[in-house]
Design a protein around this motif. Sequence first.
Motif, PDB file in Angstrom:
ATOM      1  N   TYR A  77      -4.080   6.486   1.009  1.00 47.26           N
ATOM      2  CA  TYR A  77      -3.657   7.784   0.479  1.00 47.26           C
ATOM      3  C   TYR A  77      -2.351   8.241   1.123  1.00 47.26           C
ATOM      4  CZ  TYR A  77      -8.118   8.346  -1.935  1.00 47.26           C
ATOM      5  OH  TYR A  77      -9.182   8.186  -2.769  1.00 47.26           O
ATOM      6  N   TYR A  78      -2.156   7.896   2.405  1.00 41.59           N
ATOM      7  CA  TYR A  78      -0.912   8.294   3.080  1.00 41.59           C
ATOM      8  C   TYR A  78       0.291   7.620   2.419  1.00 41.59           C
ATOM      9  CZ  TYR A  78       2.608   8.940   6.698  1.00 41.59           C
ATOM     10  OH  TYR A  78       3.764   9.267   7.367  1.00 41.59           O
ATOM     11  N   VAL A  79       0.155   6.332   2.103  1.00 37.50           N
ATOM     12  CA  VAL A  79       1.248   5.609   1.467  1.00 37.50           C
ATOM     13  C   VAL A  79       1.496   6.147   0.059  1.00 37.50           C
ATOM     14  CG1 VAL A  79       2.003   3.361   0.603  1.00 37.50           C
ATOM     15  CG2 VAL A  79       0.883   3.531   2.835  1.00 37.50           C
ATOM     16  N   MET A  80       0.390   6.317  -0.699  1.00 40.79           N
ATOM     17  CA  MET A  80       0.538   6.717  -2.098  1.00 40.79           C
ATOM     18  C   MET A  80       0.983   8.175  -2.246  1.00 40.79           C
ATOM     19  SD  MET A  80       0.050   4.114  -3.978  1.00 40.79           S
ATOM     20  CE  MET A  80      -0.008   5.007  -5.524  1.00 40.79           C
ATOM     21  N   PHE A  81       0.250   9.079  -1.607  1.00 44.57           N
ATOM     22  CA  PHE A  81       0.509  10.498  -1.805  1.00 44.57           C
ATOM     23  C   PHE A  81       1.500  11.070  -0.790  1.00 44.57           C
ATOM     24  CE2 PHE A  81      -3.587   9.746  -3.794  1.00 44.57           C
ATOM     25  CZ  PHE A  81      -3.474  10.431  -4.988  1.00 44.57           C
ATOM     26  N   GLY A  82       1.470  10.564   0.444  1.00 41.71           N
ATOM     27  CA  GLY A  82       2.356  11.100   1.462  1.00 41.71           C
ATOM     28  C   GLY A  82       3.771  10.581   1.365  1.00 41.71           C
ATOM     29  N   LEU A  83       3.919   9.271   1.112  1.00 42.73           N
ATOM     30  CA  LEU A  83       5.238   8.660   1.095  1.00 42.73           C
ATOM     31  C   LEU A  83       5.806   8.518  -0.311  1.00 42.73           C
ATOM     32  CD1 LEU A  83       4.740   5.893   3.833  1.00 42.73           C
ATOM     33  CD2 LEU A  83       5.652   8.213   4.096  1.00 42.73           C
ATOM     34  N   ILE A  84       5.060   7.834  -1.182  1.00 43.32           N
ATOM     35  CA  ILE A  84       5.588   7.539  -2.516  1.00 43.32           C
ATOM     36  C   ILE A  84       5.713   8.809  -3.367  1.00 43.32           C
ATOM     37  CG2 ILE A  84       5.165   6.276  -4.662  1.00 43.32           C
ATOM     38  CD1 ILE A  84       3.821   4.107  -3.031  1.00 43.32           C
TER      39      ILE A  84
END
Length: 295
Positions: A77-84
């Motif tokens: 979720y950090y990669v998908m929602f936080g970064l991307i």
Amino acid sequence: MSQLEHHSSESLAALARRHGLRPAIARPRFPVYVRQLWERRHFILTYATSRNVSKYSGSALGQLWQVLTPLLNAAIYYVMFGLILGGSKNIDNYPAFLLTGMFVFTYTQRTVTAGAKSISGNLSLIRALHFPRASLPLAYTIQELQQLTISMGVLLGIVVLTKEWPNWFWLTIPIVLLLQTMFNIGAGLVLARLGASIRDLNQLLPFIMRTWLYASGVFFAIHDKVVNSAKLPEWVATAMYLNPAASYIEWMRDILIGSHTPPPMVWVSCVFWAVFSVAFGFWYFWRAEDRYGRG
């Protein structure tokens, strides 16, 4: 039925009542039912602990999976929602923000999901032994609470690594967890009864849980996303804050993250959902006590 058979049936019923006999699966009065549960507290605790030990016994990492699962989910979720998708914008200490949401939500998610299967998945035990059926969803809740104690230790360690230092407010963490556990017990009891009668519920639960996850502000700030970004009315954000899962998440974030300040309504919401859920859940489950295990 002939008149003789009807008279004989009535005589047997009267004879049974006269000698204090009652149906084996009759529903006891509610105070008696609560007392029976208390008398079986050692069975409930032992059953929960044994399930915890055996759950990961077949895997190489064993009990570590109960911590790794929410951590891996949080990383995705950090990669998908936080970064991307840029969800971390305008949120101080997003790693602690996200992890707190994941760990708190996962506790409720696992408890409710397990509760829904606690009756339908133990029919052989229910049909073989006489005991208060609420023992099963209660044991599943205790099992998840035991796992949460380990997860919370990991969460607190990670929060400290993000430079959120312990303070006196951390002493209120058990209060939040107690209220959340009360809510989980009630929700688990309700889902246990529904799961015992609605066979397709377990197929629908993953979709329900995913929707609940997205509506609970686990990986975004509710007010910022709903009001500022989506330009929706303020009452929509208020309704999302009053969602029980979001309320417990927001209160825990308020304790662990110094810059996070939720609206005061979440504390009232936490207390309300805890009291209402445990009271209604026990009553609702008890009402069908004499029907579990039939069919």
